[in-house]
Write a protein that holds these residues in place. Structure first.
Motif, PDB file in Angstrom:
ATOM      1  N   HIS A  12       2.332  15.571 -43.215  1.00  0.00           N
ATOM      2  CA  HIS A  12       3.660  15.937 -43.855  1.00  0.00           C
ATOM      3  C   HIS A  12       3.344  17.356 -44.460  1.00  0.00           C
ATOM      4  O   HIS A  12       2.299  17.743 -44.988  1.00  0.00           O
ATOM      5  CB  HIS A  12       3.958  14.929 -45.061  1.00  0.00           C
ATOM      6  CG  HIS A  12       4.271  13.686 -44.558  1.00  0.00           C
ATOM      7  ND1 HIS A  12       3.094  12.619 -44.462  1.00  0.00           N
ATOM      8  CD2 HIS A  12       5.356  13.066 -44.237  1.00  0.00           C
ATOM      9  CE1 HIS A  12       4.049  11.549 -44.139  1.00  0.00           C
ATOM     10  NE2 HIS A  12       5.344  11.690 -43.840  1.00  0.00           N
ATOM     11  N   ASP A  15       8.254  17.139 -47.855  1.00  0.00           N
ATOM     12  CA  ASP A  15       9.123  16.041 -47.376  1.00  0.00           C
ATOM     13  C   ASP A  15       9.205  16.173 -45.674  1.00  0.00           C
ATOM     14  O   ASP A  15       9.873  15.273 -45.193  1.00  0.00           O
ATOM     15  CB  ASP A  15      10.671  16.390 -47.875  1.00  0.00           C
ATOM     16  CG  ASP A  15      11.032  16.030 -49.328  1.00  0.00           C
ATOM     17  OD1 ASP A  15       9.787  15.528 -49.819  1.00  0.00           O
ATOM     18  OD2 ASP A  15      11.809  16.754 -49.850  1.00  0.00           O
ATOM     19  N   GLN A  17       8.007  15.803 -42.033  1.00  0.00           N
ATOM     20  CA  GLN A  17       6.879  15.078 -41.419  1.00  0.00           C
ATOM     21  C   GLN A  17       6.793  15.886 -40.104  1.00  0.00           C
ATOM     22  O   GLN A  17       7.673  15.897 -39.214  1.00  0.00           O
ATOM     23  CB  GLN A  17       7.510  13.540 -41.107  1.00  0.00           C
ATOM     24  CG  GLN A  17       5.999  12.844 -40.524  1.00  0.00           C
ATOM     25  CD  GLN A  17       6.238  11.384 -40.437  1.00  0.00           C
ATOM     26  OE1 GLN A  17       7.220  10.954 -41.070  1.00  0.00           O
ATOM     27  NE2 GLN A  17       5.619  10.782 -40.163  1.00  0.00           N
TER      28      GLN A  17
END
Ligand SMILES: Nc1ncnc2c1ncn2[C@@H]1O[C@H](COP(=O)(O)OP(=O)(O)OP(=O)(O)O)[C@@H](O)[C@H]1O
Ligand SMILES: [Mg+2]
Length: 235
Positions: A12, A15, A17
């Protein structure tokens, strides 16, 4: 048993990924190529293996040990060296000083010294006192590879070593691969040039949007399968 593997590796950035459960594995003296379009997650995978991005301990296994949670310097000391995207030389240091950086924290003895790196890339011996920034792109890439070799790695991670270089220079750089393997290193190359990847690798993994979409030996993969795995089936 595999030399190095990832299990359900995720990554990640805040936020966002970037990797979704990547599983790769490779064995002693193998050359693996990772291919994929811009943003597929290739560099993120290299940085995760090298410990620049941290993980669960069991997400990366090397030589039977779980190394996923170790810091980058410890992973390098254990024998995993990275040639980073963009080469990242120290501009104010000479060729030789840049190469010597690779020996800091080295625990492994082995065949790579200034002399053997200069045998591999003779032009670097001629330019040993030249600052990194005064070199051509190809010479800078040779220094970046030489610096990684100076740690006597068992695994060499090469992130886009041919990016921005002329074909003749790329050929020169890839000519070093057999000698690197003969010295006992397994190699992972990240390549956007599919033909180059297929030519150099024993096995290929293709990534798209943070996932492995295809893997196999170069001979077993059709052009269509590679195209679909690289760009998506609907393009
Ligand atoms: N430092 C960062 N912060 C936020 N997002 C990032 C960061 N680095 C990479 N990403 C994002 O993560 C995803 C994977 O990037 P990564 O650099 O691993 O791809 P890549 O396959 O190496 O691409 P390229 O071929 O352009 O080098 C992309 O969507 C990228 O925008
Ligand atoms: Mg990249």
């Amino acid at each position: 048993m595999s030399l190095l593997s990832t299990q359900n590796l995720v990554a990640h950035y805040g936020d966002f990924q970037a990797l979704f459960g990547v599983d790769i594995e490779f064995g002693e003296a193998e050359t693996i190529a990772i291919i994929g379009a811009n943003g597929a997650g290739k560099t993120t995978l290299m940085r995760s293996i090298a410990g620049v991005l941290s993980n669960h301990a069991n997400a990366v296994r090397f030589d039977g040990a779980e190394i996923g949670a170790l810091p980058a310097d410890e992973i390098m000391a254990q024998g995993v060296a990275m040639v980073p995207e963009g080469r990242k030389l120290f501009p104010s240091l000479s060729v030789e000083e840049n190469l010597l950086i690779g020996t800091y924290g080295r625990k492994k003895s082995g065949q790579w010294t200034l002399d053997t790196v200069y045998e591999l890339f003779p032009i670097l011996r001629e330019r040993r006192h030249t600052p990194g920034t005064a070199l051509s792109g190809g010479q800078q890439q040779m220094v970046a590879i030489g610096r990684a070799l100076m740690s006597n790695p068992r695994v060499l991670l090469c992130d886009e070593i041919s990016l921005g270089l002329a074909p003749v220079v790329i050929k020169d750089i890839y000519k070093a691969v057999p000698a690197i393997k003969a010295a006992g290193a397994s190699i992972i190359v990240v390549e956007q040039d599919i033909a180059q990847a297929l030519a150099v690798a024993d096995r290929v993994y293709c990534m798209m949007e943070g996932r492995v979409t295809l893997s196999g030996t170069p001979g077993s993969l059709s052009r269509e399968a590679i195209h679909n795995a690289y760009f998506g089936a609907h393009q």
